[in-house]
Motif scaffolding. Sequence first.
Motif, mmCIF file in Angstrom:
data_model
loop_
_atom_site.group_PDB
_atom_site.id
_atom_site.type_symbol
_atom_site.label_atom_id
_atom_site.label_comp_id
_atom_site.label_asym_id
_atom_site.label_seq_id
_atom_site.Cartn_x
_atom_site.Cartn_y
_atom_site.Cartn_z
ATOM 1 N N MET A 1 1.114 -1.161 -0.118
ATOM 2 C CA MET A 1 0.173 -0.024 0.027
ATOM 3 C C MET A 1 0.825 1.343 0.068
ATOM 4 S SD MET A 1 -3.119 -0.152 2.658
ATOM 5 C CE MET A 1 -3.642 -1.600 3.064
ATOM 6 N N ASN A 2 0.614 2.198 -0.734
ATOM 7 C CA ASN A 2 1.075 3.667 -0.737
ATOM 8 C C ASN A 2 0.690 4.349 0.422
ATOM 9 O OD1 ASN A 2 -1.194 4.793 -1.716
ATOM 10 N ND2 ASN A 2 -0.461 4.838 -3.736
ATOM 11 N N THR A 5 -3.061 5.777 0.419
ATOM 12 C CA THR A 5 -3.964 4.898 0.727
ATOM 13 C C THR A 5 -4.053 4.784 2.350
ATOM 14 O OG1 THR A 5 -3.480 3.483 -1.301
ATOM 15 C CG2 THR A 5 -4.926 2.529 0.498
ATOM 16 N N LYS A 6 -2.800 4.525 2.988
ATOM 17 C CA LYS A 6 -2.602 4.314 4.449
ATOM 18 C C LYS A 6 -3.194 5.427 5.018
ATOM 19 C CE LYS A 6 1.363 1.590 4.428
ATOM 20 N NZ LYS A 6 2.860 1.329 4.836
ATOM 21 N N SER A 7 -2.996 6.843 4.534
ATOM 22 C CA SER A 7 -3.715 7.923 5.021
ATOM 23 C C SER A 7 -5.001 8.090 5.105
ATOM 24 C CB SER A 7 -3.074 9.317 4.545
ATOM 25 O OG SER A 7 -1.611 9.129 4.528
ATOM 26 N N ILE A 8 -5.704 7.493 4.034
ATOM 27 C CA ILE A 8 -7.004 7.550 3.709
ATOM 28 C C ILE A 8 -7.599 6.447 4.580
ATOM 29 C CG2 ILE A 8 -8.865 6.957 2.198
ATOM 30 C CD1 ILE A 8 -7.150 7.975 0.011
ATOM 31 N N LEU A 9 -7.208 5.470 5.050
ATOM 32 C CA LEU A 9 -7.535 4.521 5.851
ATOM 33 C C LEU A 9 -7.615 4.929 7.303
ATOM 34 C CD1 LEU A 9 -6.186 0.943 4.355
ATOM 35 C CD2 LEU A 9 -8.676 1.812 4.460
#
Length: 104
Positions: A1-2, A5-9
């Motif tokens: 995961m970039n 994506t981690k920040s959004i999750l």
Amino acid sequence: MNTATKSILVGAITSIGTFTAIKGYQKRINSKVSDEHFETLEDTDMRNSVKVDQEESVNADFDQEEKDLTQLDAAYRADWQANGFPQTHEEIERLEKEEEAAQK
């Protein structure tokens, strides 16, 4: 995961947690729950007990100073002595006479 994506999750999980906490807090505040729904112990503070202020001191048989005192008065007796409060009507009258004599 970039990282995007981690920040959004992480943001989504944090938002859901915050939303749930706020809704739970609002529900608790807005609910009109009375104390009748919760089990509580009866107040055991001796100052609120009529019974303790009517029964004779448990040490009255052993301590002449506590004769004719109630259990509540016997509990306060140490404070009375420490603060110099008169404990009998006779003592009160004697102190009043001494005060009157001192004022003359």
